[in-house]
Design a protein around this motif. Structure first.
Motif, PDB file in Angstrom:
ATOM      1  N   HIS A 103       0.796  -1.306  -0.075  1.00  0.00           N
ATOM      2  CA  HIS A 103      -0.246  -0.085  -0.096  1.00  0.00           C
ATOM      3  C   HIS A 103       0.947   1.097  -0.247  1.00  0.00           C
ATOM      4  N   VAL A 150       2.851   3.958  -7.419  1.00  0.00           N
ATOM      5  CA  VAL A 150       1.348   3.253  -7.730  1.00  0.00           C
ATOM      6  C   VAL A 150       1.659   2.422  -9.448  1.00  0.00           C
ATOM      7  N   ASN A 156      -1.389   0.205  -4.032  1.00  0.00           N
ATOM      8  CA  ASN A 156      -2.362   0.464  -3.764  1.00  0.00           C
ATOM      9  C   ASN A 156      -2.730   1.908  -3.174  1.00  0.00           C
ATOM     10  N   GLY A 157      -2.721   3.161  -3.678  1.00  0.00           N
ATOM     11  CA  GLY A 157      -3.073   4.352  -3.679  1.00  0.00           C
ATOM     12  C   GLY A 157      -4.187   4.226  -2.401  1.00  0.00           C
ATOM     13  N   TYR A 158      -3.676   5.226  -1.848  1.00  0.00           N
ATOM     14  CA  TYR A 158      -4.192   6.429  -1.091  1.00  0.00           C
ATOM     15  C   TYR A 158      -3.780   7.626  -1.002  1.00  0.00           C
ATOM     16  N   GLU A 186      -4.159   6.594  -9.805  1.00  0.00           N
ATOM     17  CA  GLU A 186      -5.357   6.127  -9.536  1.00  0.00           C
ATOM     18  C   GLU A 186      -5.954   5.278  -8.023  1.00  0.00           C
ATOM     19  N   GLY A 187      -6.064   5.175  -7.362  1.00  0.00           N
ATOM     20  CA  GLY A 187      -6.065   4.783  -5.817  1.00  0.00           C
ATOM     21  C   GLY A 187      -7.373   5.968  -5.154  1.00  0.00           C
ATOM     22  N   GLN A 188      -7.273   6.126  -3.830  1.00  0.00           N
ATOM     23  CA  GLN A 188      -8.796   6.003  -3.288  1.00  0.00           C
ATOM     24  C   GLN A 188      -8.177   7.256  -2.690  1.00  0.00           C
ATOM     25  N   THR A 189      -9.043   8.623  -2.697  1.00  0.00           N
ATOM     26  CA  THR A 189      -8.634   9.845  -2.097  1.00  0.00           C
ATOM     27  C   THR A 189      -9.746  10.043  -1.090  1.00  0.00           C
ATOM     28  N   PRO A 224      -4.681   2.083   5.552  1.00  0.00           N
ATOM     29  CA  PRO A 224      -5.339   0.950   3.721  1.00  0.00           C
ATOM     30  C   PRO A 224      -5.072  -0.286   4.680  1.00  0.00           C
ATOM     31  N   ARG A 230      -8.139  -2.811   3.402  1.00  0.00           N
ATOM     32  CA  ARG A 230      -7.471  -3.432   2.835  1.00  0.00           C
ATOM     33  C   ARG A 230      -7.249  -4.469   3.767  1.00  0.00           C
ATOM     34  N   THR A 286       2.783  -1.203   3.922  1.00  0.00           N
ATOM     35  CA  THR A 286       3.009   0.789   3.705  1.00  0.00           C
ATOM     36  C   THR A 286       3.777   1.587   3.136  1.00  0.00           C
TER      37      THR A 286
END
Length: 418
Positions: free
Chosen positions: A68, A94, A99-101, A137-140, A193, A197, A202
């Motif tokens: 992450h 990423v 897995n980008g946050y 691309e990922g969650q913000t 993260p 997930r 991380t």
């Protein structure tokens, strides 16, 4: 009481990198770079200079195993070129499989800078536009709108007391509780993260001034663990920290050659990595988090055009992404350089690119080709190029970059809901 050397909220930090690394146990990143299948320019050029436990991240990249990434931006003003390096590092990782946050730290901006929630949303949307314009691309998310995050922060707060925060951050009796709460929220950000997930290595890329948050979170992540797993001479020892007896029994049952003692299980004939993986599964089955201790990278700051840090509190030091072209050119032409006092001295002695804010701006962002950057360095050192000529060329690069980047930001902004 002695103030801590690192203040994450200072607008003008003056950090001696080598001294800071030695005092707080940050390792240089160079020895880990051979583990990467590809070394990005910001590591090759010594912009990202330090790390804590980056090796598991490098190996995850090389072996295509899960990991992450989490970082955050405090929306205390309009984003500018000083924020671009962190964004590029985020996007690169990423692209390597993270897995980008990304969190918009609006609770921190509200508590520490006194911004309104409306301004936090306005600036936060601009930061997100920049990230998506770069290809993120990922969650913000915004801290204030993430209920799961706030629950995790509350739980993390049980693992730390105010004296620890005082030792790390220099808090005083006058420090607002909301300020302390914003720190715990950032701890939850870093761990988030692995809750959203699965537990996995991380990475938290940050500027060196943010290391106190990393140190605090690494300690709290360790406190959350039910077990420690240690490799001994001919066996692996799984020691209980606060594990229920049923969890210890499950560890014993999972390995045929294990022996259970008071508070620990010793296992022969098993690899430490395999034991660690199984113990994490058992922790989670028993209601624990099984956090991996977060890793981090540290980048140096792009200096402001006037010297010192590029900061929103010093408008003349920075170039924002929506700066008018005329203002951009004026700031570049007025920037502090590494040139000599006179043209004759410049021709005879050459410039000092390492002291030049514009050379560093080119090194960080405007010249991506290593050979072209080396040629600029040579011309400056030899006195072949004057500061005036370099300023004009740099201004053209910045103007062209911003024109293209603003168009991408405008497209990205249309898709962001806050």
């Amino acid at each position: 009481m002695t103030e801590p050397q690192i203040n994450p909220w200072s607008s003008t930090p003056t950090l001696d990198v080598e001294k800071t690394f030695a005092e707080f146990g940050i390792d240089p990143i160079a020895p880990v770079l051979p583990e990467l299948p590809e070394v990005p320019y910001f590591m090759r050029r010594g912009i990202v200079v330090g790390q804590r436990d980056y090796l598991p991240i490098a190996r995850a990249i090389r072996n295509h195993t899960p990991f992450h990434l989490l970082t955050g931006f405090m929306p205390s003003g309009h984003p500018h070129l000083g924020h671009l390096m962190l964004m590029r590092e985020v996007v690169w990782h990423v692209q390597q499989g993270a897995n980008g946050y990304v969190t918009i730290a609006d609770r921190e901006a509200y508590a520490v800078r006194g911004l309104s929630w409306e301004k936090c949303r306005e600036y936060g949307k601009e930061y997100l536009s920049c990230l998506y314009a770069l290809g993120f691309e990922g969650q913000t998310y915004f801290q204030s709108k993430n209920s799961r995050l706030k629950d995790l922060a509350f739980e993390a707060a049980t693992k730390v007391n105010f004296s620890e925060l005082t030792a790390i951050y220099g808090f005083t009796p006058e420090t607002a509780l909301a300020h302390a709460d914003s720190v715990i929220t950032q701890v939850a950000d870093i761990l988030y993260p692995q809750v959203e997930r699965e537990p996995a290595p991380t990475l938290v890329p940050v500027g060196i001034d943010q290391d106190p948050h990393i140190r605090l979170t690494r300690g709290i992540a360790h406190k959350f663990r039910m077990f420690t797993v240690e490799e001994r001479e001919d066996y692996v020892s799984v020691r209980s920290k606060n594990a229920p007896e049923a969890a210890l029994d499950a560890v014993k049952k999972a390995f045929p050659h294990a022996k259970k003692y008071e508070g620990h299980v010793d296992i022969k004939g098993a690899a430490c990595a395999d034991v660690s993986t199984k113990v994490r599964d058992i922790e989670r089955a028993c209601g624990g988090y099984a956090f991996y201790t977060p890793s981090s990278t540290y980048h140096i700051f792009l200096p402001g055009l006037t010297g010192g840090k590029m900061s929103s509190s010093i408008p003349e030091s920075l170039i924002s992404f929506y700066e008018p072209e005329a203002a951009v050119r004026k700031k570049v032409m007025s920037a502090l350089t590494g040139g000599r006092m006179t043209l004759e001295e410049q021709r005879r002695l050459g410039g000092e690119p390492e002291k030049c804010t514009l050379y560093l701006l080119n090194m960080f962002h405007m010249i991506t080709d290593d050979a072209k950057l080396a040629e600029l360095h040579r011309k400056c050192r030899s006195g072949e190029i004057t500061c005036g000529q370099c300023k004009k060329e740099t201004a053209e690069r910045v103007v062209a970059f911003l024109k293209d980047f603003r168009e991408k930001m405008d497209v990205a902004a249309e898709t962001i809901e806050v």
